[in-house]
Scaffold this motif. Structure first.
Motif, mmCIF file in Angstrom:
data_model
loop_
_atom_site.group_PDB
_atom_site.id
_atom_site.type_symbol
_atom_site.label_atom_id
_atom_site.label_comp_id
_atom_site.label_asym_id
_atom_site.label_seq_id
_atom_site.Cartn_x
_atom_site.Cartn_y
_atom_site.Cartn_z
ATOM 1 N N ALA A 161 0.807 -1.223 0.000
ATOM 2 C CA ALA A 161 0.000 0.000 0.000
ATOM 3 C C ALA A 161 0.840 1.273 0.000
ATOM 4 O O ALA A 161 0.298 2.370 -0.154
ATOM 5 N N GLY A 162 2.154 1.143 0.190
ATOM 6 C CA GLY A 162 3.016 2.317 0.243
ATOM 7 C C GLY A 162 2.856 3.109 1.529
ATOM 8 O O GLY A 162 2.994 4.337 1.538
ATOM 9 N N VAL A 163 2.583 2.405 2.629
ATOM 10 C CA VAL A 163 2.329 3.035 3.923
ATOM 11 C C VAL A 163 3.515 2.800 4.854
ATOM 12 O O VAL A 163 4.014 1.673 4.962
ATOM 13 N N ALA A 164 3.983 3.837 5.527
ATOM 14 C CA ALA A 164 5.075 3.701 6.485
ATOM 15 C C ALA A 164 4.655 2.765 7.611
ATOM 16 O O ALA A 164 3.498 2.748 8.026
ATOM 17 N N PHE A 165 5.615 2.004 8.121
ATOM 18 C CA PHE A 165 5.330 0.933 9.078
ATOM 19 C C PHE A 165 6.049 1.175 10.393
ATOM 20 O O PHE A 165 7.265 1.418 10.407
ATOM 21 N N VAL A 166 5.298 1.127 11.503
ATOM 22 C CA VAL A 166 5.890 1.209 12.838
ATOM 23 C C VAL A 166 5.566 -0.097 13.547
ATOM 24 O O VAL A 166 4.393 -0.395 13.800
ATOM 25 N N ASN A 167 6.591 -0.875 13.851
ATOM 26 C CA ASN A 167 6.399 -2.175 14.484
ATOM 27 C C ASN A 167 6.657 -2.064 15.978
ATOM 28 O O ASN A 167 7.808 -2.090 16.429
ATOM 29 N N ALA A 168 5.569 -1.953 16.741
ATOM 30 C CA ALA A 168 5.693 -1.789 18.188
ATOM 31 C C ALA A 168 5.917 -3.110 18.908
ATOM 32 O O ALA A 168 6.135 -3.122 20.121
ATOM 33 N N MET A 169 5.862 -4.234 18.188
ATOM 34 C CA MET A 169 5.953 -5.550 18.805
ATOM 35 C C MET A 169 7.254 -6.258 18.424
ATOM 36 O O MET A 169 7.921 -5.871 17.467
#
Length: 368
Positions: A161-169
């Motif tokens: 989707a071209g969306v920035a990703f923040v992986n909190a896990m």
């Protein structure tokens, strides 16, 4: 450049509840009275500039409801510090379950665990289509510890989707070279892995370890024991789901020790679930060393915090840095903000160094 950060949330649990409450809490305050923030302004983005545009969960008490209502639904038990969250017009969609719910959770009363919604799950193409439809800038993943397949499912959706990703896990995605390369090639920013709370057990333990190292005191042994009463701690009673969590928390501390103290001399990880503590987390930290002349010494600390607001204090910075990177056309793992807000970043730095790097990134003096 957009003046808003359009945010999608996966996992409408306690951490999401604190984050959403915090966005409106700070939106209602003037800039001069911003307290409890590490960075009130990140490239022109303030906490209140975040708009939530999509959300996914698997619990029947949340799916289908407006996010403003879902964040207060069971089994959420975090402190309600801002109740006046307005109707958002964001319906919580049924997320992909995969390995997101531990088998042992069925053994406990439903008010303490998940009630799986009978609604149809969103498949990958549906998640991607919805992210594009709502024009999401950033997605933050709050899937449970041990939900490795679920974490990768939403990372994949962000890539499509071209969306920035923040992986909190603590699933290793942003710190994994192969995943990092994919985000880099597609020009999509990523921050991770495993959120390091604003002032939690990890940052406190790291600070004490750094103090020992800086003051020339050899470290012989150390432990960090954590317990709490929220769904996260209940989920982690299944020890098989803790592999990456233990690695993440241990490496966050051990990487600051410039010598090997032996695996048996460092123990870090969640130890138990105490239901009546709810979202309160208690940590015991002990460090043993030797000062001048090889004379033994030790330090013991007890930390008590509300777990989810503590997490949100870091997440709100990671989200805004991800958007700032997207504005600037920067893709791949964001080294500075990951090192400052995550336990298992692509590269570890002492926290005072990581903070300086984040400031330089915000000011445009470094690209990542």
């Amino acid at each position: 450049m957009s003046k808003k950060v359009r945010l999608a949330i996966v996992g409408v649990g306690n951490c999401a509840s604190s984050l959403v409450q915090g966005i409106f809490y700070y939106r209602a305050k003037s800039v001069d009275t911003h307290k409890g923030l590490m960075f009130p302004d990140i490239g022109g983005y303030k906490p209140g500039d975040i708009d939530i545009v999509a959300a996914w969960d698997v619990d029947a008490r949340k799916v289908g409801k407006d996010l403003s209502e879902a964040i207060f639904a069971p089994p959420n038990c975090t402190t309600i510090f801002y109740r006046d969250v307005p109707y958002l017009g964001v319906k919580v969609r049924k997320g992909k379950v995969l390995d997101g719910v531990a088998k042992h959770m069925k053994e406990f009363p439903e008010e303490k665990t998940f009630v799986i919604s009978p609604e149809k799950e969103d498949e990958l193409e549906e998640v991607v289509a919805h992210l594009k439809e709502v024009k999401a800038d950033v997605l933050i993943s709050y899937v449970p510890v041990g939900a490795e397949e679920s974490a990768r499912f939403y990372a994949e959706a962000c890539l499509h989707a071209g969306v920035a990703f923040v992986n909190a896990m603590p699933t290793f995605i942003v710190s994994d070279p192969q995943w990092a390369k994919r985000f880099e090639e597609r020009g999509i920013p990523a921050v991770g892995d495993d959120i390091k709370s604003q002032l939690g057990a990890t940052i406190l333990h790291r600070s004490l370890i750094q103090l020992f190292v800086d003051r020339g005191i050899p470290i012989k042994r150390t432990y960090q024991l954590n317990f709490g009463g929220n769904t996260d701690f209940l989920n982690m009673l299944e020890r098989g789901r803790l592999a990456t969590k233990k690695i993440s928390k241990t490496e966050a501390v051990s990487t600051l020790i410039p010598y090997d103290i032996g695996w048996e001399n460092i123990h870090i990880g969640p130890s138990d679930w105490v239901p009546w503590l709810k979202d309160k987390k208690i940590a015991y930290i002990r460090i043993e060393g030797e000062h001048f002349g090889g004379v033994p010494m030790s330090v013991e600390v007890r930390l008590e915090v509300e777990d989810s607001p503590n997490s949100a204090g870091s997440a709100i910075d990671a989200i805004r840095c991800a958007k700032l990177a997207k504005d600037r056309g920067i893709g791949g793992s964001l080294i500075s903000i990951s090192a400052y807000t995550m336990k298992h970043p692509p590269k570890q730095f002492p926290d005072h160094v990581a903070r300086k790097m984040v400031i330089e990134f915000i000011e445009g003096k470094r690209d990542k």
